[in-house]
Design a protein around this motif. Structure first.
Motif, mmCIF file in Angstrom:
data_model
loop_
_atom_site.group_PDB
_atom_site.id
_atom_site.type_symbol
_atom_site.label_atom_id
_atom_site.label_comp_id
_atom_site.label_asym_id
_atom_site.label_seq_id
_atom_site.Cartn_x
_atom_site.Cartn_y
_atom_site.Cartn_z
ATOM 1 N N SER A 144 -40.147 38.782 -21.065
ATOM 2 C CA SER A 144 -41.157 38.647 -20.352
ATOM 3 C C SER A 144 -42.519 39.463 -20.799
ATOM 4 N N PHE A 145 -42.056 40.575 -20.949
ATOM 5 C CA PHE A 145 -43.219 41.765 -21.340
ATOM 6 C C PHE A 145 -43.694 41.260 -22.610
ATOM 7 N N GLU A 152 -49.405 37.561 -21.690
ATOM 8 C CA GLU A 152 -50.811 37.989 -22.118
ATOM 9 C C GLU A 152 -51.719 37.061 -21.403
ATOM 10 N N GLU A 153 -51.271 35.647 -21.399
ATOM 11 C CA GLU A 153 -52.199 34.875 -20.810
ATOM 12 C C GLU A 153 -52.391 35.010 -19.348
ATOM 13 N N ALA A 202 -55.792 37.139 -14.996
ATOM 14 C CA ALA A 202 -56.074 37.887 -13.867
ATOM 15 C C ALA A 202 -57.276 38.684 -14.210
ATOM 16 N N ILE A 203 -57.490 39.132 -15.404
ATOM 17 C CA ILE A 203 -58.588 39.928 -15.939
ATOM 18 C C ILE A 203 -59.848 38.934 -15.834
#
Length: 133
Positions: free
Chosen positions: A25-26, A32-33, A38-39
């Motif tokens: 998952s990491f 990353e998407e 979120a950013i």
């Protein structure tokens, strides 16, 4: 390791399976998407807030400039004999202004809420409703 062991015990799966899923998952492009999305959402929120602050500051500056222009154009100079009385009255009026401002800020609608986002173009200078120069 303790958190990994607790999770393993709760889900009744092996430590290696949980560790493998966490690492996958990491490292997955989806992670990353999701972080980028979120950013991006957060930056969009910040941008909208900055735009509101810029608008509010613009309203405040224009309001102050309009008031000062109107006040300077409409207030005659006082003779020396009346200046002390005028200062005392000015202090009383200022205190009343600060009290009214405090009440307005604590409960009333804000000026920025009363002003439309899209304001029609200003009338030509010298129109009847603008302050005299």
């Amino acid at each position: 390791m303790n958190a990994l062991a607790d999770c393993s015990a709760r889900r009744d799966v092996s430590l290696s399976l949980i560790a493998e899923a966490a690492i996958a998952s990491f490292l997955s492009p989806d992670a990353e998407e999701r972080k980028e999305a979120a950013i991006t959402r957060r930056l969009d929120q910040i941008d909208r807030r900055v735009q509101r602050v810029e608008r509010d500051v613009g309203i405040a500056v224009e309001t102050l400039a309009l008031f000062v222009r109107f006040w300077l154009n409409s207030t005659p100079a006082l003779p020396e004999s009346a200046q002390a009385e005028a200062r005392a009255k000015g202090l009383q009026r200022y205190d009343a202004f600060v009290d009214a401002l405090g009440r307005r800020l604590s409960k009333g609608p804000k000026l920025r809420q009363e002003i439309a986002d899209e304001v029609p173009p200003a009338a030509p200078v010298g129109a009847d409703d603008s302050p005299s120069r």
